[in-house]
Design a protein around this motif. Structure first.
Motif, PDB file in Angstrom:
ATOM      1  N   TRP A 160      -1.960  -8.341  -4.128  1.00  0.00           N
ATOM      2  CA  TRP A 160      -0.543  -8.236  -4.524  1.00  0.00           C
ATOM      3  C   TRP A 160      -0.399  -7.588  -5.895  1.00  0.00           C
ATOM      4  O   TRP A 160       0.552  -6.858  -6.130  1.00  0.00           O
ATOM      5  CB  TRP A 160       0.107  -9.614  -4.532  1.00  0.00           C
ATOM      6  N   HIS A 161      -1.349  -7.885  -6.791  1.00  0.00           N
ATOM      7  CA  HIS A 161      -1.259  -7.296  -8.126  1.00  0.00           C
ATOM      8  C   HIS A 161      -1.361  -5.778  -8.032  1.00  0.00           C
ATOM      9  O   HIS A 161      -0.643  -5.045  -8.720  1.00  0.00           O
ATOM     10  CB  HIS A 161      -2.365  -7.860  -9.008  1.00  0.00           C
ATOM     11  N   GLU A 164       1.769  -4.326  -6.711  1.00  0.00           N
ATOM     12  CA  GLU A 164       2.804  -4.296  -7.740  1.00  0.00           C
ATOM     13  C   GLU A 164       2.590  -3.116  -8.676  1.00  0.00           C
ATOM     14  O   GLU A 164       3.522  -2.389  -9.017  1.00  0.00           O
ATOM     15  CB  GLU A 164       2.789  -5.622  -8.516  1.00  0.00           C
ATOM     16  N   ARG A 180       1.963  -1.044   0.597  1.00  0.00           N
ATOM     17  CA  ARG A 180       3.420  -1.128   0.718  1.00  0.00           C
ATOM     18  C   ARG A 180       4.003  -1.614  -0.597  1.00  0.00           C
ATOM     19  O   ARG A 180       3.308  -2.182  -1.428  1.00  0.00           O
ATOM     20  CB  ARG A 180       3.792  -2.119   1.823  1.00  0.00           C
ATOM     21  N   LEU A 182       5.815  -4.090  -2.951  1.00  0.00           N
ATOM     22  CA  LEU A 182       5.821  -5.552  -2.951  1.00  0.00           C
ATOM     23  C   LEU A 182       7.207  -6.088  -3.260  1.00  0.00           C
ATOM     24  O   LEU A 182       7.743  -6.907  -2.545  1.00  0.00           O
ATOM     25  CB  LEU A 182       4.815  -6.061  -3.981  1.00  0.00           C
ATOM     26  N   TYR A 183       7.767  -5.595  -4.345  1.00  0.00           N
ATOM     27  CA  TYR A 183       9.079  -6.076  -4.766  1.00  0.00           C
ATOM     28  C   TYR A 183      10.194  -5.121  -4.369  1.00  0.00           C
ATOM     29  O   TYR A 183      11.253  -5.532  -3.938  1.00  0.00           O
ATOM     30  CB  TYR A 183       9.120  -6.220  -6.292  1.00  0.00           C
TER      31      TYR A 183
ATOM     32  N   MET C  64       8.694 -10.572  -0.967  1.00  0.00           N
ATOM     33  CA  MET C  64       9.403 -11.050  -2.154  1.00  0.00           C
ATOM     34  C   MET C  64      10.306  -9.941  -2.688  1.00  0.00           C
ATOM     35  O   MET C  64      10.450  -8.896  -2.092  1.00  0.00           O
ATOM     36  CB  MET C  64       8.432 -11.462  -3.258  1.00  0.00           C
ATOM     37  N   GLY C  65      10.847 -10.212  -3.845  1.00  0.00           N
ATOM     38  CA  GLY C  65      11.599  -9.190  -4.541  1.00  0.00           C
ATOM     39  C   GLY C  65      13.097  -9.351  -4.424  1.00  0.00           C
ATOM     40  O   GLY C  65      13.841  -8.584  -5.007  1.00  0.00           O
ATOM     41  N   HIS C  68      13.882 -10.201  -7.975  1.00  0.00           N
ATOM     42  CA  HIS C  68      13.145  -9.559  -9.068  1.00  0.00           C
ATOM     43  C   HIS C  68      14.119  -9.098 -10.133  1.00  0.00           C
ATOM     44  O   HIS C  68      15.076  -8.388  -9.854  1.00  0.00           O
ATOM     45  CB  HIS C  68      12.359  -8.366  -8.519  1.00  0.00           C
ATOM     46  N   PHE C 356       3.191 -16.532  -8.566  1.00  0.00           N
ATOM     47  CA  PHE C 356       2.865 -15.255  -7.929  1.00  0.00           C
ATOM     48  C   PHE C 356       1.459 -15.311  -7.351  1.00  0.00           C
ATOM     49  O   PHE C 356       1.231 -14.969  -6.184  1.00  0.00           O
ATOM     50  CB  PHE C 356       2.983 -14.140  -8.971  1.00  0.00           C
TER      51      PHE C 356
END
Lengths: 245, 352, 390
Positions: A160-161, A164, A180, A182-183, C64-65, C68, C356
């Motif tokens: 995930w990091h 991001e 893809r 993430l946020y 998620m997000g 954010h 997270f």
């Protein structure tokens, strides 16, 4: 580039044996891959490794140095914001926004931060050893192809990091397999955490900046010191908007 | 009924009369328990006050809620199977109203005196499963579907312990007639002492336990509320319902709780009867006196409140089982226990 | 007339299509179930896309997000004192704990240290924030498993702690009390005694939860052996806090690296549990809440006198450098990596938030579990949406 900084405390020159030994071990194993390093005695350790050794470094640290705990992974954009340092408006006039802000290129040497660097983007990660309780900050330059090896094979938590970092900085992690967003929405354009991504709210209505600047006080009463830090945000409310430019 | 008023009613008159009474018998206790237990007792359990503003001590809150629900927009999801979706709450409610028919409230005060009353009750109580499945399927929502399927599996699994728990009572009473079961308890003797009658919770306490557990599961109340499971399935088969139809489900849920409590009171707590020695002191005819048609409902209400108290108490205390644990509990614990209970009851029935 | 017929026909076609869709989903190897973004179990806006086979999870993918807020970008245009206002909103149940690592990192860069009294008060408020946070978890776990009442007790008893935080800092949820070089104000008169009685309520609450939840057979059946995280897997996913201590890892930043906080001054214990399942995670948090009460009581007794603010310039400019400080926050290890270039504002702030990383294990952990266990596992991992989305 081992640390040349003398410790800020004057009483003892702290020698951090544990971190020194760790650094030596890492340097011995990785050899030329360790480009630079920096030790804050008793506090922290930074190591910058070569771009192509990034994935191997993780493997070595986890499996040979017992850095079992993966803390986080992120990136830094070392370019100065082309929109100026809006906060410093009243203090550092020199940094006022330039006209062609959006088109500006990265001109820095990259020699920023503790371990230096040649490129605009650096990926930085932190791992932690539970046996020695030493944390290790790892940095790596990301070249113009904005591509770097993945850590997910070693530390699954980096997944995930890295996603991001991918969406926020546009850095691609090879062999990650699932880059893809993430946020952000899938069709989002731009990379928000890059310095040249405008924070529109601030550009449309800039913060007036800290006014009422005084020189650094040499000696202050304790009560005044207590007051000072809370004073700066409130100073903004009484400020004159003309000071912004 | 006719014996009370000494007037002969035409069939249609008595039917309408009974219909109205059935509404009263279902809705008034439902509203009462919802206010007393769901609103107030649970609030005190959870260290809060509950409704305080509508009416004295919040007692009109339920009317306000009904008004709110009745006003709400009538929503049917686009992809829902409209007819089935609309019909489902009524099917659930039908089972509630059918159940109340066989409950005796006094020597004459009952709607229908079937010879196989308890059999009928257990039969119609399963009708609600169909309604719940209809709701789950027709909503065209995955949460509803999972909830409906869970409900089906659960209700079918718990029909069996429910029936088996009742079998013990039936064996001991020697009749399927509800009135007969009550009479058997009133006229019964404990080791030759008839002053208390013989309410079956003395002898059938295992049956009572199984019955209450199975009722809890039939009603989909915690710890068996997986079909609704608000933290997992939002609201299970009720997810897509709003407004008046949700109100119907709501009434169905809580009214059925009362009716099952009535059933439990009839089967295990002596029904509308009071300890015979008191009845004998009051009237020469004892329980045969006509006044028990008026005292009986009050007695039943008291016993019902006692049992619903337990239902709500458990409901707001325990976490819920998982679906497989629930099935395990039913098949590996409750049903064998119920079978043992029947066997022991049968043996003792023959011996004594 | 035709219009009505058309509408009927349309409705029929729609119904057929719906049936076909449902059938297709049932016959295919899995059904996709969206848990969230609006769902009672995600307390916030986490969305979990799960592929189901019956009720078994084949594949789970958290999305998620939805919340954010871009704090890492926003910190770049705010002065250091202003940043604390933002980061208060990361973990909104234990807000004060968010400020501390940031302030400590800034202090390390400036080469200053808060006076002892400030450090002690910081530690006290830090632990109160932990209690305010974790008590809610202790009750909420019951709700997720279907027992409605415990969460009301949690809200009731959390109130005592919030009152204490409020009377010391002025803010119930977002104190914004920590300052570079110390804290904003000293404690009000009588606060110590009041806090002690509030802690007593929390201890009672812990006993109550132990009776109600830990000792409950259904609860044990629902949580024991559910969502087992092996220590090594947990560490490489970056799990921290009670989640990793419940897997038997004896690691607590409070004990092992207490930068700028007074944890090394008091006598306390790190709780671990060998099982690594949902039950262990609850149990560890329960014990930690008691331990927090123990820590705060000792700190209150030994609170040193002295100033609460060190000498700091009126306008805070942090010297060039980089610093990373992490603390053991209620949800796990939280850290701030600050890059300063000598300005009023940080050049780059990386926020390492605990949830997270804690949630990033879910795709691995949820595979093969059942829908009810998904909820149990999510609840026992204990995340706060603001802490995931930052």
């Amino acid at each position: 580039m081992p640390s040349a900084d003398s410790p800020t405390e004057e009483e003892v020159v702290v020698v951090d044996e544990a971190r020194d030994a760790l650094l030596e071990a890492i340097t011995a194993e990785l050899g030329d891959a360790v480009v630079a390093s920096h030790i804050l005695p008793g506090k922290d350790l930074w190591v910058r490794v070569a771009n192509d050794a990034w994935s191997d470094t993780a493997d070595y640290l986890r499996n040979r140095q017992r850095f079992r705990f993966f803390s986080w992974l992120s990136a830094i954009d070392w370019m100065q914001s082309p929109f100026g340092r809006s906060l410093d408006a009243a203090v550092d006039i020199a940094d006022a926004p330039t006209e062609d802000a959006a088109e500006s290129e990265y001109t820095g040497t990259g020699a920023d931060g503790y371990t230096g660097g040649e490129t605009r983007f650096q990926v930085i990660s932190r791992v932690h050893s539970l046996t020695t309780q030493i944390g290790l900050n790892l940095k790596v330059d990301v070249g113009d192809d904005l591509s770097i090896g993945t850590w997910t094979k070693t530390y699954p938590g980096a997944d995930w990091h890295e996603r991001e970092v991918h969406e926020m900085f546009g850095i691609h992690f090879e062999d990650h397999g699932d880059m893809r967003n993430l946020y952000l929405p899938t069709d989002f354009e731009g990379f928000p955490l890059r310095k040249d991504f405008p924070l529109m709210a601030r550009l449309v209505k800039p913060w007036p900046g800290i006014v009422d600047v005084e020189p650094m006080p040499e000696v202050e009463e304790p009560e005044a010191g207590e007051e000072s830090s809370s004073a700066s945000p409130s100073g903004a409310t009484t400020s004159n908007p003309e000071d912004a430019s | 009924m006719s014996a009370v008023f000494a007037v002969e009613f035409a069939f249609w008159q008595s039917t309408i009369f009974k219909l109205l009474l059935a509404f009263v018998a279902v809705l008034i206790p439902a509203g009462g328990t919802v206010y007393m237990y769901l609103f107030k007792m649970v609030s005190f359990m959870q260290s809060r006050l509950g409704p305080m503003e509508a009416g004295p001590y919040g007692s009109m809150q339920l009317l306000a809620e009904v008004g709110k629900w009745a006003q709400k927009e009538d929503i049917v999801p686009t992809n829902a199977d409209r007819r089935v979706f609309v019909a489902a709450p009524y099917v659930v409610l039908i089972s509630t109203f059918l159940l109340v028919l066989v409950v005796p409230f006094g020597p004459d005060a009952m709607f229908v005196n079937f010879d196989t009353g308890i059999f009928f009750a257990l039969g119609v109580s399963s009708v609600s499963v169909i309604g719940i499945l209809m709701a789950g399927w027709a909503s065209a929502s995955k949460y509803s579907l999972i909830g409906g399927l869970r409900a089906a599996g659960q209700l079918i699994a718990y029909e069996l312990p429910l029936v088996l728990a009742v079998v013990g009572v039936v064996v001991q009473a020697g009749t399927l007639n509800m009135q007969g079961i009550v009479r058997a308890q009133i006229d019964g003797e404990i080791f030759g002492f008839g002053g208390l009658g013989n309410p079956y919770f003395f002898t059938q306490f295992i049956g009572l336990f199984i019955f209450l557990v199975a009722v809890q599961a039939e009603l989909a109340q915690s710890p068996f509320d997986m079909p609704i499971a608000e933290s997992e399935l939002v609201s299970g088969y009720m997810t897509e319902y709003s407004g008046f139809r949700f109100l119907l489900f709501f009434i169905g849920e809580f009214a059925t709780a009362n009716i099952f409590a009535f059933l439990a009171a009839t089967l295990f707590l002596g029904g509308w009867g009071i300890p015979p020695f008191i009845a004998d002191l009051m009237f020469e005819a004892g329980h045969d006196h006509w006044a028990f048609n008026l005292i009986g409902p009050a007695v039943m209400l008291t016993k019902m409140l006692l049992i619903t108290f337990v239902i709500y108490w458990v409901r707001f205390t325990y976490p819920r089982f998982r679906e497989d644990q629930l099935q395990t509990f039913a098949w590996k614990f409750l049903i064998p226990l119920a079978l043992v209970n029947i066997a022991v009851t049968g043996v003792l029935k023959v011996v004594f | 007339m035709t219009a009505v017929n058309d509408r009927r026909q349309m409705a029929y076609i729609a119904a057929q299509a719906a049936d076909a869709r449902v059938n297709l989903e049932l016959e295919a190897e899995g059904m996709t179930l969206n848990i969230g973004p609006q769902h009672p179990a995600t307390h916030g806006t986490l969305r979990l896309v799960v592929q189901l086979d019956g009720e078994q999870v084949i594949h789970a993918d958290p999305v998620m997000g939805y919340m954010h807020r871009g704090y890492e970008k926003l910190t770049e245009v705010r002065t250091y004192p202003q940043v604390t206002t933002l980061i208060n909103r990361i973990d909104w149940l234990g807000s004060f704990a968010n400020e501390v690592p940031f302030i400590l990192a800034a202090e390390q860069l400036m080469g200053i240290e808060a006076p002892p009294r400030a450090q002690w008060i910081r530690t006290i408020l830090f632990e109160l924030a932990r209690i305010a946070n974790v008590t809610l978890f202790l009750g909420d776990m019951g709700v997720q498993l279907g027992a409605v009442s415990p969460v009301f007790y949690a809200f009731r008893d959390r109130e005592y702690i919030l009152n204490q935080i409020e009377s010391a800092t002025g803010g119930r949820f977002h104190p914004n009390f920590d300052r570079i070089g110390g804290i904003k104000d000293d404690l009000p008169a009588g606060w110590i005694a009041e806090t002690k009685s509030a802690l007593k309520e929390i201890r009672d609450f812990c006993d109550e939860m132990e009776d109600l939840i830990v000792g409950n057979e259904i609860y044990e059946a629902r949580t024991r052996g559910i969502g087992i995280i092996p220590a090594d897997v947990g560490l490489s996913y970056g799990l921290t806090g009670a989640n990793i201590r419940a897997s038997g890892v004896d690691w607590d930043v409070r004990r092992d690296n207490p930068v700028g906080l007074a944890y090394d001054q008091v006598d306390w214990k790190v709780w671990t549990h060998p099982d690594g399942d949902s039950f262990a995670r609850y149990w560890v948090r329960l014990q930690e809440t008691r331990e927090s009460c123990h820590i705060v009581e000792q700190l209150l007794d030994g609170l040193p006198a002295g100033p609460i603010m060190t000498k700091v310039p009126r306008i805070i400019k942090v010297p060039e450098g980089e610093a990373y400080i992490e603390t053991e926050n209620p949800l796990g290890v939280m850290g701030y990596y600050i890059v300063s270039q000598g300005g009023l504002e940080p050049f780059r702030v990386k926020i390492r938030s605990a949830s997270f990383s804690n949630i990033s294990i879910t795709p691995w952990l949820l595979k093969g579990t059942y829908v009810p266990d998904v909820i149990t596992i999510l609840a026992s991992l204990y995340f706060i949406l603001g802490d995931i989305d930052r």
